[in-house]
Design a protein around this motif. Structure first.
Motif, mmCIF file in Angstrom:
data_model
loop_
_atom_site.group_PDB
_atom_site.id
_atom_site.type_symbol
_atom_site.label_atom_id
_atom_site.label_comp_id
_atom_site.label_asym_id
_atom_site.label_seq_id
_atom_site.Cartn_x
_atom_site.Cartn_y
_atom_site.Cartn_z
ATOM 1 N N ASP A 23 48.047 44.652 -17.196
ATOM 2 C CA ASP A 23 48.723 45.848 -16.696
ATOM 3 C C ASP A 23 48.740 45.890 -15.168
ATOM 4 N N LYS B 186 43.747 57.090 0.931
ATOM 5 C CA LYS B 186 42.936 56.600 -0.189
ATOM 6 C C LYS B 186 43.235 57.412 -1.428
ATOM 7 N N GLY B 187 43.230 56.764 -2.569
ATOM 8 C CA GLY B 187 43.493 57.456 -3.820
ATOM 9 C C GLY B 187 44.251 56.552 -4.759
ATOM 10 N N ILE B 188 44.071 56.793 -6.047
ATOM 11 C CA ILE B 188 44.718 55.946 -7.042
ATOM 12 C C ILE B 188 45.620 56.805 -7.919
ATOM 13 N N ARG C 299 47.845 57.917 -11.002
ATOM 14 C CA ARG C 299 47.764 57.609 -12.433
ATOM 15 C C ARG C 299 48.978 58.189 -13.129
ATOM 16 N N THR D 42 47.963 52.400 -10.408
ATOM 17 C CA THR D 42 46.709 51.637 -10.442
ATOM 18 C C THR D 42 46.252 51.390 -9.014
ATOM 19 N N LEU D 43 45.049 50.866 -8.891
ATOM 20 C CA LEU D 43 44.651 50.278 -7.622
ATOM 21 C C LEU D 43 45.095 48.826 -7.686
ATOM 22 N N ILE E 245 46.916 63.966 -6.620
ATOM 23 C CA ILE E 245 45.822 63.411 -7.427
ATOM 24 C C ILE E 245 44.690 64.432 -7.454
ATOM 25 N N ARG E 246 44.411 64.962 -8.617
ATOM 26 C CA ARG E 246 43.393 66.016 -8.783
ATOM 27 C C ARG E 246 43.575 67.138 -7.753
ATOM 28 N N LYS F 271 44.941 67.138 -4.900
ATOM 29 C CA LYS F 271 45.028 66.779 -3.479
ATOM 30 C C LYS F 271 46.287 65.948 -3.203
#
Lengths: 126, 368
Positions: free
Chosen positions: B231, B293-295, B297, B316-317, B345-346, B348
């Motif tokens: 993936d 920074k952050g991934i 999803r 993804t990272l 992301i969450r 943010k």
């Protein structure tokens, strides 16, 4: 493969460890937990000063493919976070009990410590 | 019931971690996703992708059936060649994307995991409706599918084959004998690296071949690779994953598959695509590379100045770039190259830049 469990730490069913020093607890995830997650690539830590109740989301660790929430094993105020994890989250894999610690909490309710597991009880659960 | 690959015992022997994938228990990883990912980019890796499907299309009008039901005019695909395409509903949305291989009188298609019954039924229904003399037969459970991918994949396989593999060109396919195992080889893959895929319908011999390939690749440090790395490898190359990119019904125009649409033939869904193309206001798959920074999803919102303008279908990272990557459906006004958008992301805002696919360029390993 055997996973390291240290005798001087307390544990939770959710594979967290706590090192209790007087009024504070340093918290991390166990060797077993890091090996299950593998490849930790991101750690999102709370802000210093944040008040948490036992069960609140403490931080998030992400591996390449998964996101795992880590919940506060006890109530308390965040007094210190492991800022090195921002650039080197892989420390959690490499050194889960030392350099890969996550957060230090000021313990709010010492009675909550009674619910934690000792090394022997934790060992039986993994 | 959870289905297993015929190679399940071998995966256990190699200490795989398993995960359910479209009804199959498949290895998600062996050593680590990062390590496996870089192995494929730098040398060679061996994948078991037997959860994918195999369907034979036979009958004198097999070519006609594929031409009617896919984006491709199958008469243009010569014997011994394969083609990446998609099967559409009348409304233009994608049922599945697939490769078809032209193998003499017949064709084999490789639908996605869990799609074999749906695709087979659809093709047979269309064959009946249009009085086409062709039949689709689901033979997925008779086949093991192996993928050998990475810059050293050819050198690895060549040791086991008499035929000069350099003569098997990109997207070529043929029957072949590999170390006494009959199989179909194609110069295809899902990693963006040099690679081959094998369809093997003798399950016992397939197991032996798995070990033989590992033995042949030992000098290149070959490794078995799980679906986790599969993936992350495909996301770096912006290849589509049906379950993510076609979720909720997407057309090939939305999924940026225009390059595989042959407009010069009639196919199911074409009229709807022409209308959509004319309207032009549809969300399109867009590549976002994180600056912060952050991934990202699957399911993360994409915003422009606080307003929702898209949604992440895959994220993804990137093990090669060490950055968060997203494939996202974005409003057409907000997707020009170098535009900065926010991925949520969450709660943010994580800044990300619109980039041209692929995220990781060809021959990455040569520069790294």
């Amino acid at each position: 493969m055997t996973k390291e469990i240290r005798d001087d730490l307390k544990y939770t069913d959710a594979h967290e460890w706590l090192k209790i020093i007087d009024n504070t607890a340093i918290i991390g995830i166990t060797d077993y937990a890091q090996s299950e997650l593998t490849d930790i690539v991101f750690a999102e830590l709370p802000e210093v000063g944040k008040e948490l109740i036992k069960g609140d989301e403490l931080c998030v660790v992400e591996s390449v493919k998964s996101v795992s929430e880590i919940y506060a094993p006890i109530s308390g105020k965040v007094v210190r976070i492991n800022e090195k994890l921002e650039d080197t989250p892989e420390m959690i894999n490499e050194s889960p009990y030392d350099d890969g610690w996550l957060v230090e909490l000021e313990i709010k309710n010492k009675r909550e410590l009674e619910d934690l597991l000792d090394a022997g009880s934790y060992k039986k659960r993994i | 019931m959870l289905l297993k690959s015929p190679l399940n015992d071998i995966h256990k022997e190699f200490r795989a971690k398993f995960k359910e994938f479209a009804g199959f228990e498949m290895p998600i990883q062996f050593s680590s996703i990062k390590d496996e990912h870089l192995t494929v980019r730098k040398t060679v890796g061996l994948f078991d992708v037997s959860h994918m499907s195999n369907v034979w299309i036979t009958g004198k009008d097999a070519e006609k059936l594929l031409t009617l039901t896919t984006l491709e005019d199958a008469s243009k695909i010569k014997d011994g060649m394969s083609q990446y395409t998609a099967i559409l509903r009348e409304d233009g949305t994608i049922i599945d994307d697939t490769i078809f291989m032209h193998l003499g009188e017949k064709y084999m298609i490789i639908p996605n995991a869990g799609m074999s019954d749906k695709v087979t039924e659809w093709l047979n229904k269309k064959s009946d409706e249009h009085n086409i003399c062709a039949t689709a037969e689901n033979v997925s459970r008779d086949y093991v599918i192996l993928a050998i991918q990475g810059p050293k994949s050819r050198d690895t396989l060549q040791k086991l084959i008499d035929v000069d593999l350099k003569k098997v060109g990109f997207f070529a396919c043929r029957f072949i004998n590999i170390s006494d195992v009959e199989c179909i080889i194609s110069h295809t893959g899902y990693t963006g690296e040099l690679g081959f895929e094998l369809q093997i319908n003798n399950l016992e011999k397939a197991k032996k071949l798995f070990y033989k390939i590992l033995e042949a690749g030992r000098e290149f440090d070959i490794k078995p690779i799980g679906l986790g790395a599969r993936d992350t490898l495909r996301i770096e190359k912006c290849f589509l994953l049906a379950g993510n990119e076609f979720e909720g019904g997407r057309t090939p125009l939305e999924a940026i598959m225009s390059w595989v649409i042959d407009w010069d033939h009639d196919f199911i869904g074409k009229d709807s695509l022409l209308i959509q193309k004319e309207m032009g206001d549809y969300y399109r798959l867009t590549c976002l590379e994180c600056i912060d920074k952050g991934i990202p999803r699957h399911g993360c919102e994409v915003q422009n100045e606080g307003k929702k303008i898209g949604i992440v279908s895959s994220g993804t990272l990137s093990p090669c770039l060490n950055k968060g990557l997203a494939m996202a459906y974005v409003h057409p006004e907000f997707r020009e190259k170098d535009r900065i958008l926010d991925v949520i992301i969450r709660g943010k805002q994580v800044k990300a830049k619109v980039v041209k696919p692929p995220f990781v360029k060809k021959d990455w390993y040569k520069q790294n």
